[in-house]
Enzyme design. Structure first.
Site, short mmCIF file in Angstrom:
data_model
loop_
_atom_site.label_atom_id
_atom_site.label_comp_id
_atom_site.label_asym_id
_atom_site.label_seq_id
_atom_site.Cartn_x
_atom_site.Cartn_y
_atom_site.Cartn_z
CE LYS A 175 -3.99 1.72 2.57
NZ LYS A 175 -4.97 2.08 1.42
C1 LIG Z 1 -6.53 0.41 -4.08
C2 LIG Z 1 -7.31 -0.36 -2.79
N1 LIG Z 1 -7.76 -1.37 -2.83
C3 LIG Z 1 -8.28 -1.90 -1.89
C4 LIG Z 1 -8.63 -1.32 -0.84
C5 LIG Z 1 -9.37 -1.99 0.61
O1 LIG Z 1 -8.51 -2.44 1.29
P1 LIG Z 1 -9.00 -2.34 2.97
O2 LIG Z 1 -10.07 -3.25 3.14
O3 LIG Z 1 -7.84 -3.01 3.61
O4 LIG Z 1 -9.08 -1.12 3.36
C6 LIG Z 1 -8.09 -0.05 -0.49
C7 LIG Z 1 -8.07 0.80 0.74
O5 LIG Z 1 -7.62 1.44 0.76
C8 LIG Z 1 -7.54 0.67 -1.78
O6 LIG Z 1 -6.81 1.75 -1.59
#
Ligand SMILES: Cc1ncc(COP(=O)(O)O)c(C=O)c1O
Length: 324
Positions: free
Chosen positions: A159
């Site tokens: 991330k």
């Molecule tokens: C690109 C992307 N995909 C998926 C998610 C969902 O991830 P999470 O459930 O861990 O928040 C996020 C969350 O910020 C994201 O930025």
């Protein structure tokens, strides 16, 4: 959103007043996106304030930093403690939690390694990301003209701040074209994810979501929904999804810490199913909200309660039932 601009921000272990939590404009992260971050939530539940899957979020932060060769002197327990301390210091009941690890101030060559690895934890109040109404009515989205990153370019499982340049293009295009969100395909043209959410579809009672290899972030909400769907007895498949499967799905919904569980009612102006929240989406949404609000027993150990002084609110359920 808008920040209140009050309270304190954790910076490298110190709590700093909001207005003083600044970094130098020559910091590496500003120029090259050399940061990794998390987005988690703390909910105000009738049993006290509780963070949802804080361990999983902080573990993903550690993994994101590892992929980018960033070492920070906090382990999983240390990160969780830092988040909880910051929430307590700010006396927050419910908040969005943004930990960030980034390359700081030393030199501005592309090579990030000479720069220090710094960290911050920022908290603020943040409601429903795609709007409260969207949680019930569903939202209208488009397939983005931008693809998600190809494997071997930017790692989707990290991330990292850099990945959000791609997300920003997807989101801006969707908003400019009058939609609330964009769904990106991967470089093979199969469904990947939204700009900040993972995607699920339902067809003939089977729940499907793209696999990690479709250039998605391994979302923690996605993982939670996979678990809850299996708990409810649904058949769940992580499988490559061609674009056209979206249009003929009975239900589509997106999930994420910010978006929670949001139904999609149209894609590229094609009505999905009945054009409103479908029954399986509703069942999963309800189950998810029951868990995060502490309304059902925390079977998977997903909630970390923040305040010791609220422990009285967490009387054993059996005893509560017996008295009522
Ligand atoms: C690109 C992307 N995909 C998926 C998610 C969902 O991830 P999470 O459930 O861990 O928040 C996020 C969350 O910020 C994201 O930025």
């Amino acid at each position: 959103m808008g920040f209140a601009g009050t309270g304190t921000i954790w910076m490298n272990g110190k709590l700093v007043p909001w207005k003083d939590a600044t970094i130098h404009v020559a910091s590496h992260v500003i120029h090259y996106g050399s940061g990794v971050f998390e987005g988690a939530r703390c909910y105000a539940t009738p049993r006290g304030s509780a963070c949802f899957r804080l361990d999983a979020h902080m573990q993903r932060l550690i993994h994101s930093a590892k992929i980018y060769r960033m070492e920070y002197p906090l382990d999983l327990a240390g990160w969780q403690a830092a988040v909880l301390d910051t929430i307590r210091a700010n006396a927050m009941k419910a908040c969005y939690i943004r930990p960030l690890v980034y390359r700081g101030y030393d030199s501005l060559g592309v090579n990030p390694l000479p720069n220090p690895v710094d960290a911050a934890i920022i908290l603020w109040e943040w409601g429903a990301y795609l709007g409260k109404e969207a949680l019930e009515e569903g939202c209208d989205v488009k397939v983005a003209s931008w693809s998600r990153m190809a494997p071997n370019t930017l790692p989707a499982m990290a991330k990292s701040s850099a990945n959000y340049a791609n997300s920003a293009l997807i989101k801006m295009e969707a908003l400019t074209d009058g939609y609330s969100e964009g769904i990106a395909l991967d470089v093979s043209g199969n469904v990947s994810e939204g700009s900040g959410q993972n995607l699920f579809l339902v067809r003939d009672g089977v729940i499907m979501t793209p696999p990690l290899a479709s250039s998605i972030l391994g979302g923690i909400t996605r993982d939670s929904i996979l678990t809850l769907a299996a708990d409810l007895g649904f058949t769940v498949r992580e499988t490559v999804i061609p674009r056209e499967a979206l249009y003929i799905a009975d239900e589509v919904f997106v999930v994420g810490t910010a978006a929670e569980v949001t139904p999609i009612r149209s894609i590229d102006k094609i009505k999905i199913g009945s054009g409103r929240r479908g029954p399986i989406t509703e069942a999963l949404q309800r189950t998810f909200f029951d868990v995060i609000s502490g309304d059902v027993p925390d079977r998977h150990g997903w909630l970390t309660y923040v305040y010791e002084e609220e422990a009285g609110l967490r009387a054993p359920r059996a005893a509560v039932g017996a008295n009522s």
